[in-house]
Design an enzyme around this catalytic site. Structure first.
Site, PDB file in Angstrom:
ATOM      1  N   SER A 175     -42.214  18.017  15.501  1.00  0.00           N
ATOM      2  CA  SER A 175     -40.842  18.200  16.485  1.00  0.00           C
ATOM      3  C   SER A 175     -41.520  18.933  18.021  1.00  0.00           C
ATOM      4  CB  SER A 175     -39.835  19.415  16.068  1.00  0.00           C
ATOM      5  OG  SER A 175     -39.277  18.742  14.495  1.00  0.00           O
ATOM      6  N   GLN A 176     -40.541  18.565  18.393  1.00  0.00           N
ATOM      7  CA  GLN A 176     -41.641  20.062  20.030  1.00  0.00           C
ATOM      8  C   GLN A 176     -41.404  21.444  19.441  1.00  0.00           C
ATOM      9  OE1 GLN A 176     -38.964  19.841  23.621  1.00  0.00           O
ATOM     10  NE2 GLN A 176     -37.457  17.943  22.248  1.00  0.00           N
TER      11      GLN A 176
END
Ligand code: SAH
Length: 234
Positions: A75-76
């Site tokens: 995930s960012q």
């Protein structure tokens, strides 16, 4: 927490990827509203570039999600920071269950925050790679399991918090029974029509109170286990 963070062995930085890139990421997270000092300190310390393939390491501190193989993504940073800050603000948990170990990055952060971490991953190759990384970084106490996390981890319950890193279909029965009273469940929920919302549930032992934390985009939670060690995709 400082003691736990110090357990991280200093690692040789890869080529051009310096602690400065990580500091830049932290500045940007702060500017976007992340204020929890413990979360920021953990993200400053855990070398995110070691959780992606070497070819992608130079992009590890950019505000993007990146492929980790087997069609999955890390995930960012902003989403990871938001999730951790929400979790820590909710009830300062001590024991946490993570469903979807993936690269192990968020697992490492949870451990760096001083939590006792149990984490489940359904893809063998990812689970093994995450285990090797976490071990190399000094997080030997994290308990990892290969399996379908949709049912939680009853033998290890109760938890103060449960966190899903894959989008959970509405139909899946929530795992409140594996939380202690006062515990928190944080998950991206997939609504009908495919839209996803990040939801935080506070469980008082009888009822759950829901808070909607906004739009999000995660890979879907899938049933079963994939026994395959070779990396597919990036
Ligand atoms: N937080 C992770 C993100 C991983 S992406 C990271 O930092 O890298 C979501 C992960 O959830 C994927 O690795 C996927 O294989 C896993 N997953 C999906 N369904 C699952 C299930 N039922 N049980 C356990 N893991 C699951």
């Amino acid at each position: 927490m400082a003691a736990v963070l110090q357990e991280l062995k200093p690692l040789a930085e890869l080529g051009m990827i310096s602690p400065r890139s990580r500091a830049r990421m932290i500045r940007s997270l702060r500017q976007q509203g992340i204020q929890d000092q413990q979360v920021l300190a953990a993200m400053e310390r855990v070398p995110r570039h070691l959780f992606v393939a070497e070819a992608l390491a130079s992009r590890a501190y950019e505000p993007v999600s990146l492929p980790i193989g087997w069609g999955q993504t890390i995930s960012q940073p902003m989403m990871v920071a938001r999730m951790l800050a929400s979790l820590m603000a909710a009830n300062r948990p001590r024991r946490v269950l993570e469903i979807g170990t993936g690269s192990g990055y968020q697992t490492a952060l949870l451990a760096a925050l001083g939590l006792e971490v149990c984490s489940i991953e359904r893809i063998e190759g990812l689970a093994r790679a995450a285990q090797a990384r976490l071990f190399a970084l000094g997080f030997q106490r994290v308990q990892l399991r290969l399996g379908d996390g949709g049912q939680g981890w009853q033998e290890q319950a109760p938890f103060d918090a449960i966190i899903f890193t894959a989008a959970v279909p509405c139909a899946l029965p929530p795992l409140f029974h594996q939380l202690r009273a006062g515990g928190t469940l944080l998950m991206p929920q997939e609504l009908q029509g495919g839209q996803q919302r990040l939801k935080l549930f506070r469980w008082d032992g009888i009822e759950a109170m829901e808070t909607d934390l906004g739009d999000c985009l995660f890979v879907p939670l899938r049933p079963g286990t994939v026994i395959q060690r070779d990396r597919q995709g990036a």
